[in-house]
Design an enzyme around this catalytic site. Sequence first.
Site: not given
Length: 423
Positions: A168, A170-171, A257, A374, A376
């Site tokens: 969570k 940003g990979t 997140s 992605k 949410r």
Amino acid sequence: MAFWSSTSVFTSKVPRKILFMFTLSLSVTYLFYSLMSCYNSFQFQENYVYQGRLVTDETTFVTLREKLYSTSSQVYLDEEFIERTATEQTIAVSSVRNRVGIDERTAGWARAQAATTSSMMSRAAAAAGEHEHPEFSTTDSELQRVVNCTSDYGVKKLPQAIIIGVKKGGTRALLEALRVHPDVRAVGNEPHFFDRNYERGLDWYRELMPSTLEGQITMEKTPSYFVTNSAPKRIHSMARDIKLIIVVRNPVTRAISDYTQTLSKRPEIPTFEVLAFKNRTLGLIDASWSALRIGIYALHLESWMQYFPLSQMHFVSGERLIVDPAGEMAKVQDFLGLKRIVTDKHFYFNKTKGFPCLKKPEDSSTPRCLGKSKGRTHPKIDPDVIRRLHKFYKPFNMMFYQMTGQNFEWELEEHGISPGSRN
């Protein structure tokens, strides 16, 4: 004298007109068969040359297509194309056989060509089933050169760079942006080799990788590697000079997140506040909860620094990847030794999702943006809980800044986190 006298007797008995017609008939018959023989030879040669041109043109197209648009799973010799070529050569053989005056040796040669192509087709089908590089042995030098060109499609290699974390952070956004680069080939799914599938062996792991050409980099991403104790040693034993990329994000926002993702799959779980504290009255944070433990970056980084120097690690700011994706991508491309091809022209900001998306490719009708999982909306969290979590993470963040030599300035967000921010 006896010869000439006998000849004169013969010619005197046979009318000159009949003799002339007989001689003319023989001449015309000889000329006819000579012309037919030349015509058949020319037609067969023209047909073979045409087929050779078809093979070359088709192969060139396949080569370009594979280099530009090849997927993670490739078959290097088009089975349908080989079958079509074999059919055309069989038709050519039948056509030649039906022509008048074909030489038997030519027919035998044609049958040999059809047999060679059929053999190549069956071998290619077997190679496609095993996902291996096809290798053929054939008497036709032209077809041999076509088969040999499959080496240009590349080979499967173990990765030279891995995005190892964090969950969570940003990979996925980073990986999708990197895949735009023509010199990067990456696995779409997370292999989880070094944490869940290590017993399968490196050969199994290599087969998951896409084929790469010379000068291209093989990559994969599995964010759970960063928090797996055995992963650093295992990766080091595979390739001690590998490059590692870690996308980090404000640990408080990352924890919310993480919880939001779990909540979407298991709506029955307790509230974030209940899971975050062992005793909320006393303010005791439950650091064993995975959503919070992952954010103690300094603790996990220590394990990696035992095997890899900082020069082989690159830390990407998850926050800056949202507000300035081109700037972060420039740094990543420099770290990987790539030309700066992915720039600001490749991104646009999606107001609905709240983060950048890749601009629509010219050959696609829809823009490339991350999926429904992605972006949410985060649940509302008690501001007092957020304040206590910032206080909990602060010393670990300071240690992480010192270890990496980078200040991510997460403390500036302590009073600016919006409950409606997106993951």
